[in-house]
Design a protein around this motif. Structure first.
Motif, short mmCIF file in Angstrom:
data_model
loop_
_atom_site.label_atom_id
_atom_site.label_comp_id
_atom_site.label_asym_id
_atom_site.label_seq_id
_atom_site.Cartn_x
_atom_site.Cartn_y
_atom_site.Cartn_z
N GLN A 114 -18.50 2.57 -10.30
CA GLN A 114 -17.27 2.06 -9.68
C GLN A 114 -17.18 2.63 -8.28
OE1 GLN A 114 -13.50 3.04 -11.56
NE2 GLN A 114 -12.35 2.16 -9.86
N ILE A 117 -11.11 0.43 -5.60
CA ILE A 117 -10.00 -0.20 -6.31
C ILE A 117 -9.46 -1.29 -5.38
CG2 ILE A 117 -7.77 0.13 -7.42
CD1 ILE A 117 -8.60 3.14 -7.68
N SER A 248 -4.33 2.28 -5.82
CA SER A 248 -4.94 3.42 -6.51
C SER A 248 -4.07 4.00 -7.62
CB SER A 248 -5.29 4.51 -5.49
OG SER A 248 -6.25 4.04 -4.58
N VAL A 255 -4.10 -5.52 -9.57
CA VAL A 255 -5.13 -4.57 -9.18
C VAL A 255 -6.39 -4.82 -10.01
CG1 VAL A 255 -4.49 -2.78 -10.86
CG2 VAL A 255 -5.53 -2.12 -8.68
N LYS A 257 -10.80 -3.23 -10.42
CA LYS A 257 -11.82 -2.27 -10.02
C LYS A 257 -13.05 -3.00 -9.48
CE LYS A 257 -10.35 1.05 -13.56
NZ LYS A 257 -10.74 1.78 -14.79
N VAL A 294 -12.55 5.66 -4.62
CA VAL A 294 -12.56 6.27 -5.94
C VAL A 294 -12.64 7.80 -5.84
CG1 VAL A 294 -13.81 6.42 -8.14
CG2 VAL A 294 -13.67 4.24 -6.93
#
Length: 312
Positions: A114, A117, A248, A255, A257, A294
Motif C-alpha cells: 500500500q 490513501i 488519512s 476514501v 487505498k 502511508v
C-alpha cells in the motif's frame, strides 16, 4: 584506558568506517550498473496518473532506467492480469483469488504494497448553489431514483475504478438511470462539468489536487463538494472534503487505498520502483500530491475548489 590504546582504538574505528562506506559505495555502484538500461512497464489506474507520473520523473532522474506508465481503466487492468499480460499494476484494490489464479498456478507469490490513501471527488460547476451533498443522494440517483438538483452523474470511464466503487456502494450491478453516464478520461469530465451546471462529476481526487496545466481554464470553473457520510448520525450536518487529513483519518466517506501490485516473480526493476515509492522520497511526493501518504506525518492540504492565476 591508556592514551595510546585510545588512539589505537580511534584509528581502528576510522579505518573500519572507511572500508564500510567504501563497501556500501561499491555495492550501490554495482547495483546501479546492473540496473542501467533496464525497463519496466506498470499499468496504472488512470485516476491516480498525475501522482505516478511525478514518481517516475524523480525515480528516473536518479537512475539510468526507464519506467513506462500505461494508464488504463480498472476493468482493463484486471483483464490483462487474468491473461498474464501485466505483472506490475497500481490500483485501488488487490486482486481476488480468481483474478490472480494464472500467477498462482505458476507459484508466483505477489508483493503487494500500500502506497497511498486516495479518494473519489464529486465536482460541480461553480454556478451550482450547493457546496455539499449527502452521499445517500448519490446512492439514490445511482439506483434510479429522482433526486432534486442532480441532472446527472458523469464518470471518467465506463470501466473505471470510480464507477466500480460507486456501483458497489449503491449495491447495483448495472446502472439503469440514463442520466448516469461515462466519458473517456478524467480531463473530459472536468471539462464537461465546467461547461454544464447541474451535473456532478465523479473522478479521482488526484486530478483536482494535481491538475494538468492545460486544464486550469476548466478547473477554475469547477468546485469540489463536501460529502456527508451515510453512516452519520440523523440530523448531523457534518460534511467532509477530501483533504489529506480527512482521507488519512477515514473521515471522508469516499476514501480508498492505493496499492502497487508486483507479480514479476523476481526482484527486478519493478521491485526497485515499488521500494522507491513506498520509501521516504516517494511518500513525500505523495504528500505533495495531496493524497494521503502511508508512512509520513500529515499536513493539511485542501483540495482546490477552483484555481486562480491572478497575481496578488
Amino acid at each position: 584506558m591508556p592514551k595510546f590504546l585510545k588512539i589505537l582504538f580511534a584509528s581502528f574505528l576510522m579505518i573500519f568506517s572507511f572500508f564500510l562506506v567504501q563497501a556500501c559505495k561499491d555495492k550501490n555502484e554495482k547495483e546501479a550498473l546492473k540496473a542501467k538500461g533496464e525497463k519496466a512497464t506498470f499499468y496504472i489506474d488512470e485516476t491516480i496518473m498525475p501522482m505516478m507520473e511525478e514518481q517516475v520523473s524523480v525515480f528516473q532522474s536518479q537512475r539510468d532506467v526507464t519506467i513506462n506508465l500505461v494508464p488504463k481503466a480498472e476493468t482493463e487492468i484486471l483483464k490483462m492480469a487474468q491473461n498474464e499480460e501485466s505483472g506490475l499494476m497500481v490500483m485501488s484494490r488487490v486482486l481476488s483469488d480468481s483474478e490472480q489464479r494464472a500467477f498462482t498456478n505458476k507459484k508466483i507469490v505477489p508483493k503487494i504494497t500500500q502506497i497511498a490513501i486516495d479518494g473519489i471527488a464529486l465536482i460541480v460547476n461553480t454556478k451550482a448553489n450547493d457546496t455539499v451533498i449527502d452521499l445517500q443522494n448519490i446512492i439514490d440517483f445511482m439506483q434510479g431514483k429522482t433526486v432534486a438538483n442532480i441532472k446527472g452523474l458523469v464518470f471518467d470511464n465506463p470501466n473505471s475504478s470510480t464507477i466500480n466503487h460507486m456501483k458497489k456502494l449503491a449495491s447495483v450491478k448495472d446502472v439503469d438511470n440514463k442520466n448516469v453516464f461515462a466519458l473517456k478520461t478524467s480531463n473530459e469530465v472536468i471539462k464537461y462539468i465546467s461547461e454544464n451546471d447541474g451535473y456532478i462529476g465523479v473522478i479521482g481526487v488526484n486530478w483536482m489536487t494535481q491538475p494538468m496545466p492545460d486544464m486550469q481554464k476548466f478547473t477554475s470553473s469547477v468546485r469540489v463538494l463536501g460529502v456527508k457520510n451515510v453512516k452519520s448520525k440523523p440530523n448531523s450536518d457534518v460534511y467532509y472534503k477530501p483533504s489529506q487529513v480527512n482521507l488519512s483519518e477515514g473521515l471522508y466517506p469516499l476514501v480508498r487505498k492505493i496499492y502497487m501490485l508486483n507479480y514479476e516473480g523476481n526482484f527486478g526493476l519493478g521491485t526497485s520502483f515499488v521500494t522507491f515509492v513506498a520509501g521516504a522520497t516517494g511518500q513525500k511526493i505523495i504528500l505533495k500530491s495531496g493524497l494521503g501518504p502511508v508512512r509520513l506525518e500529515l499536513r493539511e492540504v485542501k483540495v482546490r475548489d477552483n484555481i486562480t492565476t491572478e497575481k496578488k
